[in-house]
Design a protein around this motif. Structure first.
Motif, short mmCIF file in Angstrom:
data_model
loop_
_atom_site.label_atom_id
_atom_site.label_comp_id
_atom_site.label_asym_id
_atom_site.label_seq_id
_atom_site.Cartn_x
_atom_site.Cartn_y
_atom_site.Cartn_z
N PRO A 111 0.81 -1.20 0.00
CA PRO A 111 0.00 0.00 0.00
C PRO A 111 0.85 1.26 0.00
O PRO A 111 1.91 1.32 0.60
CB PRO A 111 -0.81 -0.12 1.29
N SER A 112 0.34 2.28 -0.67
CA SER A 112 1.09 3.53 -0.78
C SER A 112 0.55 4.64 0.09
O SER A 112 1.08 5.73 0.11
CB SER A 112 1.08 3.99 -2.24
N GLY A 113 -0.54 4.38 0.79
CA GLY A 113 -1.12 5.41 1.65
C GLY A 113 -2.14 6.23 0.89
O GLY A 113 -2.36 6.05 -0.30
N ASP A 213 -10.74 3.49 -11.41
CA ASP A 213 -9.59 4.34 -11.71
C ASP A 213 -9.56 4.69 -13.20
O ASP A 213 -9.14 5.79 -13.58
CB ASP A 213 -8.31 3.63 -11.31
N ALA A 214 -10.02 3.77 -14.03
CA ALA A 214 -10.03 3.99 -15.48
C ALA A 214 -11.05 5.04 -15.90
O ALA A 214 -11.03 5.49 -17.05
CB ALA A 214 -10.32 2.66 -16.19
N LEU A 256 -5.89 -1.57 -0.50
CA LEU A 256 -6.11 -2.05 -1.87
C LEU A 256 -6.35 -0.88 -2.81
O LEU A 256 -5.87 -0.88 -3.96
CB LEU A 256 -7.30 -3.01 -1.91
N ILE A 257 -7.09 0.11 -2.35
CA ILE A 257 -7.35 1.30 -3.17
C ILE A 257 -6.05 2.02 -3.49
O ILE A 257 -5.75 2.32 -4.65
CB ILE A 257 -8.32 2.26 -2.44
N SER A 261 -4.54 2.27 -7.60
CA SER A 261 -5.18 3.36 -8.34
C SER A 261 -4.47 4.68 -8.11
O SER A 261 -3.70 4.84 -7.16
CB SER A 261 -6.65 3.49 -7.91
N LYS A 262 -4.76 5.64 -8.98
CA LYS A 262 -4.25 6.99 -8.84
C LYS A 262 -5.37 7.99 -8.57
O LYS A 262 -5.14 9.05 -8.01
CB LYS A 262 -3.50 7.41 -10.12
#
Length: 404
Positions: A111-113, A213-214, A256-257, A261-262
């Motif tokens: 996870p990136s936070g 995200d798309a 997970l989000i 995703s961005k």
């Protein structure tokens, strides 16, 4: 088009609209804007039953004698979440509940936070929209005569449901999208919070996140809708679950989000009418959370003079700030004002409805609210769709003044 700077959040925080400068002009114009948020078909007593979103209205609890909270809430959050409830008791508001779900496996990368805002740039107008029954099936027809269209849209998805075509259409128009992924699969069948926290449904969740995200627009994604109201019964979520289990699931859901995703941001979607300690027990970790939203409804529990500013601020002052969530981006995910006569004989006439919605721009500025969705739907024991078209015209005028 009114524009104003958005408030900055904690360093890695989400896009948090600071609705301030541009709404200053609305402060004086608010009186001229006859606005009413009537609920998208079944707006909301707090347990309401939506046709497409297990939406029963929650029982309306009487309001205590404490004074309404007005004015701008303090923005300085405590360094950590307290373990006990604030001394001041919360006052109930009242509003809706939940939906369906099921799924597979596989975990994402680390996870990136919380993500940062990637949709509209900071300094733009607020986000405002209308929800109508059937996941907005009649919304385009309803707003067809409006000079300015809403710039936010709300959807409720069953656990196994894919991104609907209308959501793609609104995303292509640049609207912010808020989504509740509900854990009810079908009658008596659920994806449990424990299973989600363990990663049982990772593959299915990641597939949805990537699909959202798309869409190439900002998407606020919540695990369940009003878990604080549904976990004690009503069928919106699996029975016998606990706040701690929800938090574990929501934390993993947020991971997970952020890893996949961005443009999709984590959101917790609460009813907001219970006591402060209960509400706080459903808040995911601050480090995982991009957005927090709740559903304050103008029911017979309130006097006709109740303002949107006072109604919205209770949850902020009683829960968010005392428990360390004062700097998280805030959203009114559902709101409305009842249009029928309650058991106490009280009713809100058309002018009262207009006055309430008239005050929404000022409330967004004063309470630092990033977005508001009018849940224009009748359900449960109360009606929330206006019977006077003047209320609808007032809301359309307010949208034009905010966004035009």
């Amino acid at each position: 088009m009114l524009q104003y700077p958005r408030r900055k959040h904690r360093a890695p925080g989400p896009r948090r609209a600071q609705i301030s400068a541009g709404l200053t002009a609305l402060g004086t114009a608010a009186v001229l804007v006859t606005v009413v948020l009537v609920v998208t078909g079944g707006v909301i007593s707090q347990t309401g039953a939506l046709t497409d979103r297990y939406h029963r209205h929650h029982p309306i609890r009487p309001i205590g004698p404490s004074k309404p909270i007005t004015g701008r809430p303090t923005r300085t959050a405590p360094t950590r979440t307290p373990t006990s409830a604030p001394t001041r008791p919360t006052q109930p508001t009242s509003g809706p509940t939940t939906h369906p779900t099921t799924g597979p496996t596989t975990a994402p990368t680390s996870p990136s936070g919380p993500t940062s805002s990637t949709s509209s740039p900071a300094g733009t107008q607020p986000d405002i929209g209308v929800y109508m029954a059937g996941n907005n099936s009649g919304l385009d027809a309803y707003t067809s005569s409006w000079r300015v269209q809403p710039n936010a849209a709300s959807f409720y998805l069953n656990f196994e449901q894919k991104v609907p075509a209308l959501m793609k259409t609104y995303a292509a128009q640049g609207r912010q999208i808020q989504v509740a992924l509900q854990t009810k699969i079908s009658s008596g069948s659920y994806a449990t919070w424990t299973a989600i926290a363990k990663g049982t449904y990772d593959s299915q969740i990641v597939t949805l996140v990537k699909s959202l995200d798309a869409l190439n627009t900002r998407v606020l994604l919540s695990l369940d809708v009003e878990p604080d109201a549904n976990y004690t019964g009503g069928g919106g979520v699996a029975a016998g679950q606990t706040p701690a289990q929800y938090v574990a699931a929501a934390n993993h859901f947020a991971d997970l989000i952020h890893a996949n995703s961005k443009r999709v941001q984590s959101l917790v979607w609460l009813a907001g009418f219970k006591d402060a300690a209960t509400e706080a027990s459903f808040l995911p970790a601050v480090s995982k959370l991009d957005n927090v939203g709740w559903d304050p409804y103008m029911t017979g529990s309130y006097a006709p003079t109740e303002t949107a500013t006072a109604l919205f601020s209770r949850f902020i002052n009683n829960v968010l700030v005392p428990y360390g969530y004062g700097n998280i981006s805030r959203h009114i995910l559902e709101t409305g004002i009842k249009t029928d006569k309650g058991s106490d004989g009280k009713t809100f006439d058309s002018q009262t409805q207009v006055n309430f919605f008239d005050g929404v721009p000022a409330a967004m500025k004063s309470d630092d609210i990033s977005s508001v969705i009018w849940f224009r739907d009748d359900s449960g024991s109360h009606n929330y769709i206006p019977t006077d078209s003047a209320v609808d015209r007032a809301f359309a005028a307010m949208v034009q003044q905010l966004l035009g």
